[in-house]
Structures are given as structure tokens and as C-alpha cells.
Design a protein around this motif. Sequence first.
Motif, PDB file in Angstrom:
ATOM      1  N   MET A 161       9.657  -0.101  -0.993  1.00 43.78           N
ATOM      2  CA  MET A 161       8.773  -0.472  -0.201  1.00 43.78           C
ATOM      3  C   MET A 161       9.581   0.022   1.098  1.00 43.78           C
ATOM      4  SD  MET A 161       7.466  -4.208   0.708  1.00 43.78           S
ATOM      5  CE  MET A 161       9.053  -4.659   0.990  1.00 43.78           C
ATOM      6  N   GLY A 162       8.714   0.506   2.120  1.00 44.96           N
ATOM      7  CA  GLY A 162       9.187   1.046   3.490  1.00 44.96           C
ATOM      8  C   GLY A 162       9.609  -0.309   4.382  1.00 44.96           C
ATOM      9  N   GLY A 169       0.893  -1.221   0.122  1.00 44.61           N
ATOM     10  CA  GLY A 169      -0.058  -0.066   0.043  1.00 44.61           C
ATOM     11  C   GLY A 169       0.864   1.263   0.116  1.00 44.61           C
ATOM     12  N   LEU A 170       0.063   2.388  -0.287  1.00 42.46           N
ATOM     13  CA  LEU A 170       0.905   3.913  -0.355  1.00 42.46           C
ATOM     14  C   LEU A 170       1.560   4.157   0.850  1.00 42.46           C
ATOM     15  CD1 LEU A 170       1.281   6.003  -2.302  1.00 42.46           C
ATOM     16  CD2 LEU A 170      -0.705   7.198  -1.732  1.00 42.46           C
ATOM     17  N   ASN A 171       0.867   3.789   2.109  1.00 41.93           N
ATOM     18  CA  ASN A 171       1.734   4.477   3.292  1.00 41.93           C
ATOM     19  C   ASN A 171       2.966   3.641   3.544  1.00 41.93           C
ATOM     20  OD1 ASN A 171       0.662   1.988   4.177  1.00 41.93           O
ATOM     21  ND2 ASN A 171      -0.669   2.729   5.702  1.00 41.93           N
ATOM     22  N   ASN A 172       3.210   2.638   2.626  1.00 42.13           N
ATOM     23  CA  ASN A 172       4.624   1.913   3.141  1.00 42.13           C
ATOM     24  C   ASN A 172       5.309   1.918   1.920  1.00 42.13           C
ATOM     25  OD1 ASN A 172       6.344   0.401   4.820  1.00 42.13           O
ATOM     26  ND2 ASN A 172       5.685  -1.366   3.807  1.00 42.13           N
ATOM     27  N   VAL A 173       5.310   2.951   1.047  1.00 42.13           N
ATOM     28  CA  VAL A 173       6.129   3.149  -0.215  1.00 42.13           C
ATOM     29  C   VAL A 173       6.568   4.298  -0.376  1.00 42.13           C
ATOM     30  CG1 VAL A 173       5.730   3.360  -2.877  1.00 42.13           C
ATOM     31  CG2 VAL A 173       4.809   1.410  -1.668  1.00 42.13           C
ATOM     32  N   TYR A 174       8.081   4.783  -0.781  1.00 36.34           N
ATOM     33  CA  TYR A 174       8.624   5.865  -1.070  1.00 36.34           C
ATOM     34  C   TYR A 174       9.536   5.930  -2.300  1.00 36.34           C
ATOM     35  CZ  TYR A 174      12.862   3.669   0.864  1.00 36.34           C
ATOM     36  OH  TYR A 174      13.956   2.725   0.923  1.00 36.34           O
ATOM     37  N   PHE A 175       9.920   6.970  -2.478  1.00 38.18           N
ATOM     38  CA  PHE A 175      10.790   7.085  -3.806  1.00 38.18           C
ATOM     39  C   PHE A 175      12.128   7.206  -3.208  1.00 38.18           C
ATOM     40  CE2 PHE A 175      12.812   9.748  -7.088  1.00 38.18           C
ATOM     41  CZ  PHE A 175      12.773   8.863  -8.169  1.00 38.18           C
TER      42      PHE A 175
END
Length: 386
Positions: free
Chosen positions: A67-68, A52-58
Motif C-alpha cells: 500500500m502507498g 484502491g489501485l492508485n495507492n498500491v505498488y509492487f
Amino acid sequence: MPKRKVIHREKPKEKFSYDPKKVLSKLEEYGRSVLEAIKSGKNPYFDIPMRGLNNVYFDEKSRLIKMGDKLSRRYFLNVAHARKFMQTLLIMAYVKRLVSEGKHASLREAYYANKHTIPGTRENTFEDQRESDPIIEDLERMLGVLREEMHITADRRGYIYGDIVIRDGEDEFNASKLGSGGWAVPGTVEHIQFPEINVDYALVVETAAMADRLIEEKFPKKENALIIATQGQASRGVRRLIHRLHYEEGLPIIVFTDGDPYGWYIYSTIKQGSINLAYLSDKLATPEARFVGMTMDDIKRYGLENVTEKLKGIPPNKKGGPTGDYKRILEEMEYPWFQNREWQRQLKLALKWGVRIEQQALANKSLEFVAKEYLPEKINSGDLLP
């Protein structure tokens, strides 16, 4: 036409080596931890990286969507978790058998192979493939491997054409000698080897129709290029193939899509990865890829104003907007990897003009134009977007 710019193949950055023993070792390690927990009277669990978006970063350094480090813990002795815990163990055991026996199964086959009624109950292990597919994705994140390395494959899509020798098991062939249809990219490309590569770069083409046009005009031979047709959004197999050709064989990657938010997103997933598969970006994405078109600048440069299409949806300055293509472009403008002057200008022009331009629109000049003028002119002069 400008003087031809020689495109040099880069020095390979890595050499891929698939080792099934590593996959088996990781599976056995999880199996032992569950067994030891049961023997010691503890509650077995799995730690699974959250999707999901809340565990992804660039990641700016690697230029990849990653992935976070957030985890969700799945317990056996928990009413809310027990079913998924059981399903996870079932799929792990199935993968272990596939890899050990050197066999491959499709996502659909994996579902049916593990679907049965639990003895003494009316409960099925899986009711729908929508239950088994996410478990396989969980395993990818847990084990840090591609599902293809677990011998589970999806439907194939895409093909390549050009002077490249491919070794697929006991077969060895040249992808330019298989007729105009080239070589269909399989669901998994982990076992593929490239004994001989006689091209300067790979041109990734969104539509099969455009790839066919380039082959008919003998573009691969004249420009010493490898054509990779994605046939829409690039499949995992195609993205993995692109990644391997660049990092293992040093081939520069140039992407050619429609000039619309969907085409630009196709480029984005090839280059930076995707949110859904952020945990696989380092194996699927190719940050060094460059974009040749279609661009908004192409419309005026080549006199294509009369063959543009209107953007779909409602503009941001209209009541009810933005929707459709307009909303998608505004979202893409916020992507960190599009935060540069060249891309911001292109996206703003699309919003200002309210148009998109398809690859096939170049046929308005002539059928040969794309292969004889448009692509050679832009590629040889280095007129590419980052």
C-alpha cells in the motif's frame, strides 16, 4: 523417476507473537486524540490510508504488493464524513470490548451488534453489512493489524492434512490422525501453535477433490508432505497459516493449482498478496512460494492434449476480443512478478494454444498418477516455477 531431491526446511525467519495489549493501546491512542480535539474545540479527524489501485505498488525488494502513503482524512464536523466517523468510533469501541474480554465475533455479528436506531432520530447507525465491513477494513489499515487480531473473523474454508501437531487453546492433536478430512482451518489462526512438525514441505492444493485424492493415495506420508487444501481462492485464514508455517517454522511452500488464469491468480495472491489487501501483504503473502503446476508444458510432457479445455472468451486477434480467460491472461502477463522468462512463456503458450488444463485431467493417466508420478517427479527434480 529422478533421484529424490531432499527438501530441507528453512531456518525460521521470524517468530510471531500476538499481543492484544498492542491492539488496545492503539485503539486508546485514537480515542484520546478524539477526546483531546473535542476538549480543545477542534474538529476531530482520522487519517485513513486510501484503498484502491492508485495507492498500491509492487515493491521489488520485498516482492510484495504494498500500500502507498496516500491518506484520506475523515472529519467529525463534516456533513459528508459525519456518518462514517460515527461508524468508525462505534466499531473501534466494539473491537476494544472484544479484545479486552477475549471474545471473538464474526463480520455478521459485528454488524448486528452495532446496528441500532440513534435516539431521537429515525437514523440507523448501519443500514447494511456493506457499511460495516469497509469500516473494519479501514481500521485494519489505520491500526496496522489484521482484523483477526481485532478478534473479528470470517467464515472458515480450507483444511490441512499431514504429520504436524497443532495446539489450539487447550487442545493438542496431530493433523494426520483426524481422519481423511484433516483439520479445518479456522477463521483466525493467530492463537495456533505448532509444537511438532514432521514434514519437509507444505503442498498448497487448489481443489478439495485433488487434496482428497492425494490423501487417499497416502501422498503426505510417502512424500513427507503437509497438504493444505484452499478449496478455491485461499481464504485469509489459509494465507495467514501458509505465511506463518513458512516464516515461523521454515516450511518450504509449493503451490499446485489448475493450469488456467484463475489458478495462476490463486498462486499470485498466495505469493505476492492482492490489490484489495495490499496493506496486509507482509502478514498474508509468501514471496518464496514456488509453483509446481499445472503448466502448459505438462500437456505435451504427459500426453494430456485430449483432456484440455478451451479457454473461455474471445481471443485478442478476433473481433470483440480479448474477453474472458484471454483478457485475464494478458493482464497477468503485465504483473511485475510474472515478468520472467518462465512465466511469460507459459502464459504465451496458453494464449497460443487457447487451452487450459485442470488438476483432475491427470486422472486420464490413472487415479494414482498424480500422487505416484506427477508430483514426486516434478518436486523431487526441482521442476518448479518461480
